[in-house]
Design a protein around this motif. Structure first.
Motif, short mmCIF file in Angstrom:
data_model
loop_
_atom_site.label_atom_id
_atom_site.label_comp_id
_atom_site.label_asym_id
_atom_site.label_seq_id
_atom_site.Cartn_x
_atom_site.Cartn_y
_atom_site.Cartn_z
N LYS A 43 -8.13 2.47 4.48
CA LYS A 43 -8.46 1.66 5.10
C LYS A 43 -8.12 0.58 5.51
O LYS A 43 -8.57 0.55 6.93
CB LYS A 43 -10.26 1.73 5.26
CG LYS A 43 -11.41 2.51 4.58
CD LYS A 43 -11.32 4.48 5.33
CE LYS A 43 -12.08 4.07 6.47
NZ LYS A 43 -12.78 4.73 7.60
N TRP A 88 -15.68 -4.97 3.30
CA TRP A 88 -14.20 -4.41 2.77
C TRP A 88 -13.27 -5.96 2.02
O TRP A 88 -12.15 -4.95 1.13
CB TRP A 88 -13.04 -3.61 3.53
CG TRP A 88 -13.82 -2.68 4.85
CD1 TRP A 88 -14.72 -2.23 4.97
CD2 TRP A 88 -12.51 -1.92 5.67
NE1 TRP A 88 -15.12 -1.04 5.16
CE2 TRP A 88 -14.02 -1.12 6.22
CE3 TRP A 88 -12.11 -2.03 6.52
CZ2 TRP A 88 -13.64 0.12 7.23
CZ3 TRP A 88 -11.75 -1.14 7.39
CH2 TRP A 88 -12.66 -0.53 8.16
N ASP A 91 -15.30 7.70 6.23
CA ASP A 91 -15.99 6.12 5.89
C ASP A 91 -16.79 5.73 5.72
O ASP A 91 -17.45 4.16 5.53
CB ASP A 91 -16.47 6.03 7.54
CG ASP A 91 -15.78 6.62 8.72
OD1 ASP A 91 -14.73 6.12 8.25
OD2 ASP A 91 -16.46 7.14 10.17
N TRP A 105 -9.55 3.13 -2.08
CA TRP A 105 -10.18 3.19 -0.72
C TRP A 105 -10.37 2.10 0.03
O TRP A 105 -9.16 2.81 1.84
CB TRP A 105 -12.04 3.64 -1.02
CG TRP A 105 -12.47 4.09 0.97
CD1 TRP A 105 -12.79 5.61 0.97
CD2 TRP A 105 -13.85 3.28 1.12
NE1 TRP A 105 -13.91 5.19 2.21
CE2 TRP A 105 -13.82 3.75 2.96
CE3 TRP A 105 -13.27 1.92 1.76
CZ2 TRP A 105 -14.71 3.39 3.50
CZ3 TRP A 105 -14.14 1.17 2.62
CH2 TRP A 105 -15.15 1.95 3.36
N ARG A 106 -10.35 1.24 -0.11
CA ARG A 106 -10.51 -0.42 1.07
C ARG A 106 -8.87 -0.54 1.64
O ARG A 106 -8.99 -0.32 2.79
CB ARG A 106 -11.06 -1.13 0.30
CG ARG A 106 -11.94 -1.44 -0.13
CD ARG A 106 -12.43 -2.68 -0.50
NE ARG A 106 -13.92 -2.57 -0.78
CZ ARG A 106 -14.88 -3.82 -1.91
NH1 ARG A 106 -14.01 -4.81 -2.13
NH2 ARG A 106 -16.04 -3.13 -2.29
N GLU A 157 -6.36 8.10 6.47
CA GLU A 157 -7.12 6.85 6.19
C GLU A 157 -8.17 8.23 5.59
O GLU A 157 -8.74 9.43 6.33
CB GLU A 157 -7.61 6.56 7.44
CG GLU A 157 -9.40 5.98 7.52
CD GLU A 157 -9.17 6.10 9.35
OE1 GLU A 157 -10.27 4.74 9.00
OE2 GLU A 157 -8.59 6.22 9.86
N GLU A 179 -17.18 4.52 2.19
CA GLU A 179 -16.96 3.80 0.02
C GLU A 179 -17.51 4.66 -1.08
O GLU A 179 -18.90 4.43 -0.70
CB GLU A 179 -17.20 2.77 0.54
CG GLU A 179 -16.46 1.95 -1.15
CD GLU A 179 -16.24 0.41 -1.21
OE1 GLU A 179 -16.05 -0.37 -1.86
OE2 GLU A 179 -16.32 -0.41 0.20
N TYR A 186 -9.13 13.75 4.97
CA TYR A 186 -9.48 12.40 5.19
C TYR A 186 -7.75 12.60 6.97
O TYR A 186 -7.97 14.17 6.87
CB TYR A 186 -7.46 12.13 4.00
CG TYR A 186 -7.88 11.66 2.93
CD1 TYR A 186 -7.26 11.01 2.86
CD2 TYR A 186 -8.37 12.12 1.97
CE1 TYR A 186 -7.82 10.02 1.31
CE2 TYR A 186 -8.44 11.74 0.77
CZ TYR A 186 -8.58 10.28 0.30
OH TYR A 186 -8.58 9.89 -0.34
N ALA A 197 -5.21 1.94 7.91
CA ALA A 197 -6.21 2.74 9.02
C ALA A 197 -5.84 2.10 9.77
O ALA A 197 -5.52 2.11 11.01
CB ALA A 197 -6.27 3.95 9.01
#
Length: 329
Positions: free
Chosen positions: A165, A183, A74, A161-162, A71, A76, A35, A168
């Motif tokens: 992201k 996303w 990259d 995860w989404r 974060e 998913e 992360y 972030a």
């Protein structure tokens, strides 16, 4: 009397220390599993990364004393490394408790040199229990509960995860309009009793609001409100945005008959109270037709923007205000 005051100070210091230790655990284990650092918040004090530099500002975390935002990678997938990042805080609290216990036994009984680390150890283990046993309050779910919700649930892991992201990207001042459309795509599981799935649904609400898809937002809000067991803070988000969409749909239809039922308490108990200003403005402009109150709402909003370093929320609200000002008065 002096000893009582000293014990109170030790207890307060121990609580603050364990919040820092807890968030440091998330930071260390997050970095260890790929992360990237975004921000570190303790109460209203926030350290965050801005343009590759470390900045200090004012912010807060609804229902919690701290937060270490990071974060993930990259890509998913159903197999993102979620356990250690979420468990890191409890692990550090446990290690801290063991350390303070060992220090306490180095000093004689009945001395302050022993009492202080004993207090610190007790607070440490309290944090272990309160975050390590799955539980939730009216406002938030703890780390262990989130881990439990992701075990065996690919949709919850993808939602996690989404959310990370999106947050972030938001730290860079990007709003949902700036982010990849995929996303915000729907997930197979939409059980909003799961805080991660419901949290992702809130991000989808913001996404569709920016695109003025008020009917879609209304649909998501109603689903959240109808679901029993939804976290109170997410229910408040849905109630507020439902009211906003009802006002905007009435404006589009040329109707002036809008029932407004929002209470100030709900407007304040949100993920970030700053997001309430577009609803307050819509009420003043389109329901009350009060130009002065609408103008005051804008002034209040800009004052609050200077106090809040959450760039995503600030830019998001400014964009929504821009849309509203075009059609008001």
């Amino acid at each position: 009397m002096f000893e009582i005051v000293l014990l109170i100070l030790i207890a307060v210091f121990s609580v603050v220390l364990q919040i820092v230790v807890h968030e440091a655990g998330h930071l260390v284990f997050g970095l260890a599993t790929g992360y990237r650092f975004i921000s570190f918040t303790i109460f209203h004090f926030k350290i965050y990364k801005e343009n590759e530099k470390i900045s200090i500002g004012k912010s807060s975390v609804a229902g919690a004393g701290g937060q270490c935002a990071m974060e993930p990678g990259d890509e998913e997938s159903d197999n993102i490394p979620y356990f250690l990042y979420n468990a890191g805080g409890v692990i550090f609290n446990l290690l801290s408790g063991i350390l303070f216990s060992a220090i306490a036994f180095m000093f004689p009984e009945g001395t302050m040199m022993r009492t202080a680390p004993v207090f610190a150890a007790i607070v440490s283990f309290f944090f272990v229990v309160s975050n390590g046993i799955p539980m939730r309050t009216r406002l938030i779910a703890n780390d262990a509960y989130n881990i439990l919700m992701m075990i065996g649930n690919p949709s919850a892991r993808r939602a996690f995860w989404r959310i990370m992201k999106i947050n972030a990207a938001g730290s860079e001042g990007k709003t949902p309009l700036d982010l990849p459309e995929e996303w915000f795509a729907d997930l197979p599981d939409n059980d909003y009793r799961n805080p991660l799935l419901c949290g992702f649904a809130i991000d989808r609400i913001y996404y569709h609001l920016e695109r003025q898809n008020y009917k879609k937002v209304l649909f998501i809000c109603n689903k959240i409100i109808e679901t029993k067991g939804v976290l109170g803070i997410y229910r408040n988000e849905a109630i507020c945005e439902k009211q906003f969409c009802e006002i905007m749909l009435a404006v589009k239809a040329g109707s002036e008959n809008v029932e407004y039922s929002l209470k100030d308490k709900i407007l304040k108990e949100r993920l970030d109270p700053l997001t309430s200003y577009h609803t307050i403005y819509a009420h003043a402009a389109f329901v009350l037709h009060d130009k002065n109150k609408a103008a005051q709402t804008i002034r209040d909003f800009h004052i609050m923007c200077r106090k809040d370093c959450n760039k995503c929320i600030v830019e998001y609200e400014k964009y929504i205000f821009g849309l509203l000002e075009i059609i008001s008065f």
